[in-house]
Design a protein around this motif. Structure first.
Motif, PDB file in Angstrom:
ATOM      1  N   GLN A   1      -7.473   4.888   3.549  1.00 36.16           N
ATOM      2  CA  GLN A   1      -8.251   4.066   3.171  1.00 36.16           C
ATOM      3  C   GLN A   1      -8.204   2.500   2.847  1.00 36.16           C
ATOM      4  O   GLN A   1      -8.936   1.554   3.243  1.00 36.16           O
ATOM      5  N   GLN A   2      -6.908   2.513   2.231  1.00 37.60           N
ATOM      6  CA  GLN A   2      -6.297   1.103   1.985  1.00 37.60           C
ATOM      7  C   GLN A   2      -6.126   0.345   3.325  1.00 37.60           C
ATOM      8  O   GLN A   2      -6.275  -0.879   3.275  1.00 37.60           O
TER       9      GLN A   2
ATOM     10  N   ILE B   1       0.836  -1.451   0.090  1.00 35.96           N
ATOM     11  CA  ILE B   1      -0.040  -0.062   0.024  1.00 35.96           C
ATOM     12  C   ILE B   1       0.801   1.386  -0.080  1.00 35.96           C
ATOM     13  O   ILE B   1       0.616   2.107  -0.637  1.00 35.96           O
TER      14      ILE B   1
ATOM     15  N   VAL C   1      -2.968   6.874   2.410  1.00 34.82           N
ATOM     16  CA  VAL C   1      -3.306   5.659   2.318  1.00 34.82           C
ATOM     17  C   VAL C   1      -4.446   4.986   3.391  1.00 34.82           C
ATOM     18  O   VAL C   1      -4.645   3.712   3.466  1.00 34.82           O
TER      19      VAL C   1
END
Length: 273
Positions: A193-194, A156, A191
């Motif tokens: 959300q990931q 990610i 990042v």
């Protein structure tokens, strides 16, 4: 002193000063007394696999014979790409080995070696992993329960920050200092959300941010850095010699060039100084 090379051993004191030991078979030589001195490594051409100890004509994956390279879990593709770990699928080459090395806590970290980068390592490999990369700064971000998940988290971050060290840049001098805590916050903001997606899949406790994280700084034993990095190849030049100007990562910095000792793990060599 003659023996088969192993990865140099490293240590760091409370002030961040790094020290090295050359390891030939089971014998070690502290290298601090030889900084600034004339040294020589004479490679005989003989190679002994670090997995099975049998002679081999060629080294694979930094020290293994072809047979071990094809069958050992330590040489599988998931070692370089941990997100590809297939232990959970029941197809691991050596499940018992994986239980010891892969199915244990791993850190996802930020380091400053040739610039800002993300990386992963086992919980028992800090700060060794940072020193082997020649990092001048490092900071653990997350702790996760296994190697595969650490690779998924790293993947990610690879979209927004480098995941490799430029070894030539690393050997030209210490990197300019970075506020790693601020960089951590900035990157997580890009990042999150990931990361939430992984926590939804593996559980909220599977990815834990390191509380009270500390940025570590390291000072390597280097008298002077090269302005131009010339790589020395023991396959083409069996005797490597010169004044040892310093050590950083797993590299010797000589006045004649630089050599990555880890590349020659398992090679028989005579060290003189």
């Amino acid at each position: 002193m003659i023996g088969n090379l192993r990865k140099m051993r490293t240590a760091v004191n409370e002030q961040g000063a790094v020290s090295y030991q050359l390891q030939l078979n089971d014998e070690t030589v502290p290298l601090a007394p030889y900084i600034g001195q004339s040294v020589s490594l004479r490679f005989s051409g003989a190679i002994r696999c670090i997995g099975c100890s049998r002679p081999t004509k060629k080294s694979f994956s930094q020290g293994y014979c072809f047979s071990c390279f094809k069958k050992l879990a330590a040489c599988d593709s998931c070692i370089m790409s941990p997100e590809k770990c297939h232990y959970h699928l029941g197809t691991c080459r050596e499940p018992e080995w994986a239980e010891q090395y892969c199915m244990q806590s791993h850190y996802v970290y930020l380091a400053n070696s040739s610039g800002l980068k993300v990386g992963i390592t086992r919980g028992d490999q800090l700060p060794t992993r940072w020193l082997d990369q020649g990092a001048t700064q490092a900071r653990a971000m997350f702790i996760v329960p296994n190697r595969r998940l650490s690779g998924l988290v790293e993947t990610i971050f690879k979209d927004v920050v480098a995941d490799k060290t430029n070894w030539r840049t690393m050997l030209k001098g210490p990197s300019e200092l970075i506020d790693l805590e601020a960089e951590q916050e900035r990157l997580i903001g890009q990042v999150w959300q990931q990361l939430d997606g992984l926590q939804y899949e593996f559980g909220i406790q599977a990815i834990t941010e390191v509380e009270y994280g500390q940025t570590h700084q390291f000072d390597y034993p280097v008298l002077s850095y090269p302005t131009k990095v010339v790589s020395l190849n023991a396959e083409k030049q069996p005797e490597i010699s010169g004044t040892l100007l310093g050590i950083k990562g797993q590299y010797w910095i000589l006045d004649t060039g630089v050599i990555n000792l880890r590349k020659y793990t398992g090679y028989e060599v005579e060290f003189t100084a």
